[in-house]
Design a protein around this motif. Structure first.
Motif, PDB file in Angstrom:
ATOM      1  N   GLU A  10      -6.822 -17.910   6.497  1.00 10.44           N
ATOM      2  CA  GLU A  10      -7.051 -18.469   5.005  1.00 10.44           C
ATOM      3  C   GLU A  10      -6.629 -17.546   3.883  1.00 10.44           C
ATOM      4  O   GLU A  10      -6.172 -17.821   2.970  1.00 10.44           O
ATOM      5  N   GLN A  11      -7.026 -16.264   4.269  1.00  7.00           N
ATOM      6  CA  GLN A  11      -6.908 -15.257   3.325  1.00  7.00           C
ATOM      7  C   GLN A  11      -5.356 -15.092   3.297  1.00  7.00           C
ATOM      8  O   GLN A  11      -4.638 -14.737   2.141  1.00  7.00           O
ATOM      9  N   ILE A  34      -7.598  -5.045   1.551  1.00 11.35           N
ATOM     10  CA  ILE A  34      -8.838  -5.230   2.220  1.00 11.35           C
ATOM     11  C   ILE A  34     -10.128  -4.641   1.924  1.00 11.35           C
ATOM     12  O   ILE A  34     -10.251  -3.354   2.084  1.00 11.35           O
ATOM     13  N   ASP A  35     -11.203  -5.180   1.183  1.00 16.23           N
ATOM     14  CA  ASP A  35     -12.371  -4.294   0.968  1.00 16.23           C
ATOM     15  C   ASP A  35     -13.093  -4.166   2.270  1.00 16.23           C
ATOM     16  O   ASP A  35     -13.498  -5.261   2.887  1.00 16.23           O
ATOM     17  N   GLU A  36     -13.158  -2.766   2.873  1.00 18.10           N
ATOM     18  CA  GLU A  36     -13.831  -2.738   4.050  1.00 18.10           C
ATOM     19  C   GLU A  36     -15.258  -3.282   4.421  1.00 18.10           C
ATOM     20  O   GLU A  36     -15.685  -3.565   5.262  1.00 18.10           O
ATOM     21  N   ARG A  37     -16.082  -3.284   3.171  1.00 18.96           N
ATOM     22  CA  ARG A  37     -17.334  -3.763   3.314  1.00 18.96           C
ATOM     23  C   ARG A  37     -17.696  -4.901   3.260  1.00 18.96           C
ATOM     24  O   ARG A  37     -18.556  -5.503   4.096  1.00 18.96           O
ATOM     25  N   ASP A  40     -13.279  -8.871   1.837  1.00 15.76           N
ATOM     26  CA  ASP A  40     -12.303  -9.545   0.758  1.00 15.76           C
ATOM     27  C   ASP A  40     -11.121  -9.012   0.500  1.00 15.76           C
ATOM     28  O   ASP A  40     -11.104  -7.894   0.695  1.00 15.76           O
ATOM     29  N   VAL A  41      -9.992  -9.621   0.144  1.00 16.58           N
ATOM     30  CA  VAL A  41      -8.785  -9.349   0.036  1.00 16.58           C
ATOM     31  C   VAL A  41      -8.670  -9.049  -1.641  1.00 16.58           C
ATOM     32  O   VAL A  41      -9.201  -9.951  -2.521  1.00 16.58           O
ATOM     33  N   VAL A  42      -8.187  -7.900  -2.056  1.00 18.12           N
ATOM     34  CA  VAL A  42      -8.113  -7.642  -3.605  1.00 18.12           C
ATOM     35  C   VAL A  42      -6.654  -7.555  -3.735  1.00 18.12           C
ATOM     36  O   VAL A  42      -5.609  -6.550  -3.016  1.00 18.12           O
ATOM     37  N   ILE A  53      -9.900 -12.621  -2.903  1.00 15.98           N
ATOM     38  CA  ILE A  53      -9.920 -13.691  -1.922  1.00 15.98           C
ATOM     39  C   ILE A  53     -10.824 -13.295  -1.028  1.00 15.98           C
ATOM     40  O   ILE A  53     -10.857 -12.372  -0.218  1.00 15.98           O
ATOM     41  N   TYR A  54     -11.961 -14.426  -0.858  1.00 18.24           N
ATOM     42  CA  TYR A  54     -12.841 -14.235   0.263  1.00 18.24           C
ATOM     43  C   TYR A  54     -12.404 -14.739   1.683  1.00 18.24           C
ATOM     44  O   TYR A  54     -11.493 -15.344   1.596  1.00 18.24           O
ATOM     45  N   PRO A  55     -13.236 -14.325   2.637  1.00 12.31           N
ATOM     46  CA  PRO A  55     -12.671 -14.683   3.885  1.00 12.31           C
ATOM     47  C   PRO A  55     -12.346 -16.064   4.317  1.00 12.31           C
ATOM     48  O   PRO A  55     -11.445 -16.639   5.168  1.00 12.31           O
ATOM     49  N   ASN A  56     -12.912 -17.028   3.348  1.00  7.77           N
ATOM     50  CA  ASN A  56     -12.841 -18.567   3.565  1.00  7.77           C
ATOM     51  C   ASN A  56     -11.562 -18.753   3.018  1.00  7.77           C
ATOM     52  O   ASN A  56     -11.294 -20.018   2.826  1.00  7.77           O
ATOM     53  N   GLY A  57     -10.977 -17.930   2.127  1.00  8.57           N
ATOM     54  CA  GLY A  57      -9.680 -18.650   1.404  1.00  8.57           C
ATOM     55  C   GLY A  57      -9.692 -18.753  -0.039  1.00  8.57           C
ATOM     56  O   GLY A  57      -8.998 -18.961  -0.813  1.00  8.57           O
TER      57      GLY A  57
END
Length: 62
Positions: A10-11, A34-37, A40-42, A53-57
């Motif tokens: 989705e991301q 990708i924010d490792e914590r 999320d994709v920045v 972008i959250y893991p659910n897209g």
């Protein structure tokens, strides 16, 4: 490469679409990370555009 640093399907789809929109508006894309914590994709694009972008897209401007 560790699996926790691989974006979800989705991301990846959302990242491609948003990247297309940004470049269509002639915004340079400076960073995709990708924010490792939070996983999320920045995306940093143009002068002031930050997109998360959250893991659910789902995504939002910061």
């Amino acid at each position: 490469m560790s699996e926790k640093f691989i974006p979800t399907q989705e991301q990846m789809r959302t990242c491609f679409i948003l990247g297309y929109w940004a470049t269509k508006m002639y915004l340079p894309i400076y960073l995709i990370r990708i924010d490792e914590r939070t996983r999320d994709v920045v995306i940093l694009a143009g002068e002031e555009t930050e997109i998360l972008i959250y893991p659910n897209g789902k995504w939002r401007y910061l």
